[in-house]
Design a protein around this motif. Structure first.
Motif, PDB file in Angstrom:
ATOM      1  N   UNK A   1      51.905  23.857  33.825  1.00 18.07           N
ATOM      2  CA  UNK A   1      53.161  24.431  34.320  1.00 18.07           C
ATOM      3  C   UNK A   1      54.116  23.318  34.735  1.00 18.07           C
ATOM      4  N   UNK A   2      53.592  22.331  35.435  1.00 17.90           N
ATOM      5  CA  UNK A   2      54.475  21.240  35.875  1.00 17.90           C
ATOM      6  C   UNK A   2      54.947  20.413  34.684  1.00 17.90           C
ATOM      7  N   UNK A   3      54.134  20.346  33.625  1.00 14.17           N
ATOM      8  CA  UNK A   3      54.563  19.645  32.416  1.00 14.17           C
ATOM      9  C   UNK A   3      55.722  20.376  31.752  1.00 14.17           C
ATOM     10  N   UNK A   4      55.600  21.696  31.612  1.00  5.21           N
ATOM     11  CA  UNK A   4      56.633  22.466  30.918  1.00  5.21           C
ATOM     12  C   UNK A   4      57.875  22.694  31.781  1.00  5.21           C
ATOM     13  N   UNK A   5      57.688  22.890  33.079  1.00  2.00           N
ATOM     14  CA  UNK A   5      58.805  23.304  33.937  1.00  2.00           C
ATOM     15  C   UNK A   5      59.396  22.188  34.785  1.00  2.00           C
ATOM     16  N   UNK A   6      58.621  21.148  35.052  1.00  2.00           N
ATOM     17  CA  UNK A   6      59.118  20.129  35.984  1.00  2.00           C
ATOM     18  C   UNK A   6      59.119  18.738  35.364  1.00  2.00           C
ATOM     19  N   UNK A   7      58.956  18.703  34.040  1.00  2.00           N
ATOM     20  CA  UNK A   7      59.022  17.434  33.308  1.00  2.00           C
ATOM     21  C   UNK A   7      57.997  16.405  33.779  1.00  2.00           C
ATOM     22  N   UNK A   8      56.911  16.882  34.364  1.00  2.00           N
ATOM     23  CA  UNK A   8      55.825  15.972  34.717  1.00  2.00           C
ATOM     24  C   UNK A   8      55.208  15.447  33.423  1.00  2.00           C
ATOM     25  N   UNK A   9      54.901  14.162  33.363  1.00  2.00           N
ATOM     26  CA  UNK A   9      54.346  13.619  32.125  1.00  2.00           C
ATOM     27  C   UNK A   9      52.894  14.059  31.955  1.00  2.00           C
ATOM     28  N   UNK A  10      52.442  14.077  30.703  1.00  2.00           N
ATOM     29  CA  UNK A  10      51.045  14.405  30.447  1.00  2.00           C
ATOM     30  C   UNK A  10      50.134  13.378  31.111  1.00  2.00           C
ATOM     31  N   UNK A  11      50.571  12.122  31.117  1.00  4.01           N
ATOM     32  CA  UNK A  11      49.782  11.067  31.756  1.00  4.01           C
ATOM     33  C   UNK A  11      49.565  11.377  33.240  1.00  4.01           C
ATOM     34  N   UNK A  12      50.596  11.931  33.874  1.00  6.74           N
ATOM     35  CA  UNK A  12      50.519  12.199  35.310  1.00  6.74           C
ATOM     36  C   UNK A  12      49.568  13.347  35.640  1.00  6.74           C
TER      37      UNK A  12
ATOM     38  N   UNK B   1      44.837  32.866  35.641  1.00 10.04           N
ATOM     39  CA  UNK B   1      44.896  33.932  36.644  1.00 10.04           C
ATOM     40  C   UNK B   1      43.534  34.575  36.892  1.00 10.04           C
ATOM     41  N   UNK B   2      42.597  34.441  35.944  1.00 13.52           N
ATOM     42  CA  UNK B   2      41.263  35.012  36.201  1.00 13.52           C
ATOM     43  C   UNK B   2      40.572  34.285  37.343  1.00 13.52           C
ATOM     44  N   UNK B   3      41.094  33.090  37.703  1.00 12.41           N
ATOM     45  CA  UNK B   3      40.521  32.357  38.823  1.00 12.41           C
ATOM     46  C   UNK B   3      41.175  32.746  40.147  1.00 12.41           C
ATOM     47  N   UNK B   4      42.018  33.766  40.124  1.00 15.48           N
ATOM     48  CA  UNK B   4      42.623  34.289  41.339  1.00 15.48           C
ATOM     49  C   UNK B   4      43.444  33.248  42.063  1.00 15.48           C
ATOM     50  N   UNK B   5      43.272  33.205  43.369  1.00 12.45           N
ATOM     51  CA  UNK B   5      44.062  32.283  44.185  1.00 12.45           C
ATOM     52  C   UNK B   5      43.520  30.863  44.170  1.00 12.45           C
ATOM     53  N   UNK B   6      42.439  30.654  43.471  1.00 12.93           N
ATOM     54  CA  UNK B   6      41.797  29.336  43.496  1.00 12.93           C
ATOM     55  C   UNK B   6      42.726  28.235  43.006  1.00 12.93           C
ATOM     56  N   UNK B   7      43.707  28.593  42.191  1.00 13.01           N
ATOM     57  CA  UNK B   7      44.595  27.577  41.627  1.00 13.01           C
ATOM     58  C   UNK B   7      45.910  27.444  42.386  1.00 13.01           C
ATOM     59  N   UNK B   8      46.076  28.243  43.443  1.00 17.34           N
ATOM     60  CA  UNK B   8      47.296  28.104  44.254  1.00 17.34           C
ATOM     61  C   UNK B   8      47.369  26.711  44.861  1.00 17.34           C
ATOM     62  N   UNK B   9      48.529  26.087  44.751  1.00 15.70           N
ATOM     63  CA  UNK B   9      48.694  24.767  45.353  1.00 15.70           C
ATOM     64  C   UNK B   9      48.295  23.626  44.442  1.00 15.70           C
ATOM     65  N   UNK B  10      47.759  23.953  43.250  1.00 17.52           N
ATOM     66  CA  UNK B  10      47.426  22.899  42.299  1.00 17.52           C
ATOM     67  C   UNK B  10      48.727  22.277  41.789  1.00 17.52           C
ATOM     68  N   UNK B  11      48.854  20.978  41.918  1.00 17.54           N
ATOM     69  CA  UNK B  11      50.115  20.328  41.548  1.00 17.54           C
ATOM     70  C   UNK B  11      50.103  19.803  40.111  1.00 17.54           C
ATOM     71  N   UNK B  12      48.963  19.297  39.671  1.00 19.80           N
ATOM     72  CA  UNK B  12      48.903  18.752  38.315  1.00 19.80           C
ATOM     73  C   UNK B  12      48.483  19.869  37.368  1.00 19.80           C
ATOM     74  N   UNK B  13      49.436  20.394  36.609  1.00 18.66           N
ATOM     75  CA  UNK B  13      49.131  21.525  35.743  1.00 18.66           C
ATOM     76  C   UNK B  13      50.043  21.499  34.519  1.00 18.66           C
TER      77      UNK B  13
END
Ligand SMILES: Nc1ncnc2c1ncn2[C@@H]1O[C@H](COP(=O)(O)OP(=O)(O)O)[C@@H](O)[C@H]1O
Ligand SMILES: [Mg+2]
Length: 76
Positions: A61-72, A47-59
């Motif tokens: 967060x996606x690993x913990x919440x959307x079951x995205x693999x670490x490889x992805x 969050x210290x990066x403000x809005x700069x990370x909005x729209x970032x898909x590979x994160x």
């Protein structure tokens, strides 16, 4: 050479985020290219990066919440 440094403590407010941000900043200023990976659900390091990370898909967060693999979400 790749160096991995983990900063963790179960207690909040002990300076984890500040330490990582300061360390990454110092490494950058010394000419290196640090990658800071925020695995804290509070996401203050992100969050210290403000809005700069909005729209970032590979994160993490996606690993913990959307079951995205670490490889992805691996950094190229
Ligand atoms: N070395 C330090 N000296 C004084 N205050 C600090 C230091 N490191 C962090 N703080 C302050 O302590 C508070 C908690 O730090 P923070 O990095 O957010 O902790 P955590 O990530 O462990 O929850 C913040 O207000 C921060 O500015
Ligand atoms: Mg923190």
């Amino acid at each position: 050479m790749t160096m991995r440094i983990a900063v963790f403590n179960q207690k909040g407010g002990v300076g984890k985020t500040t330490t990582v941000l300061s360390l990454a900043s110092a490494l950058h200023q010394s000419g290196q290219t640090p990658v800071a990976i925020d695995m804290d659900p509070q996401a203050h390091l992100s969050s210290v990066h403000g809005n700069a990370l909005n729209g970032v898909e590979r994160s993490m967060f996606s690993f913990f919440q959307q079951q995205t693999t670490l490889r992805a979400i691996e950094i190229d």
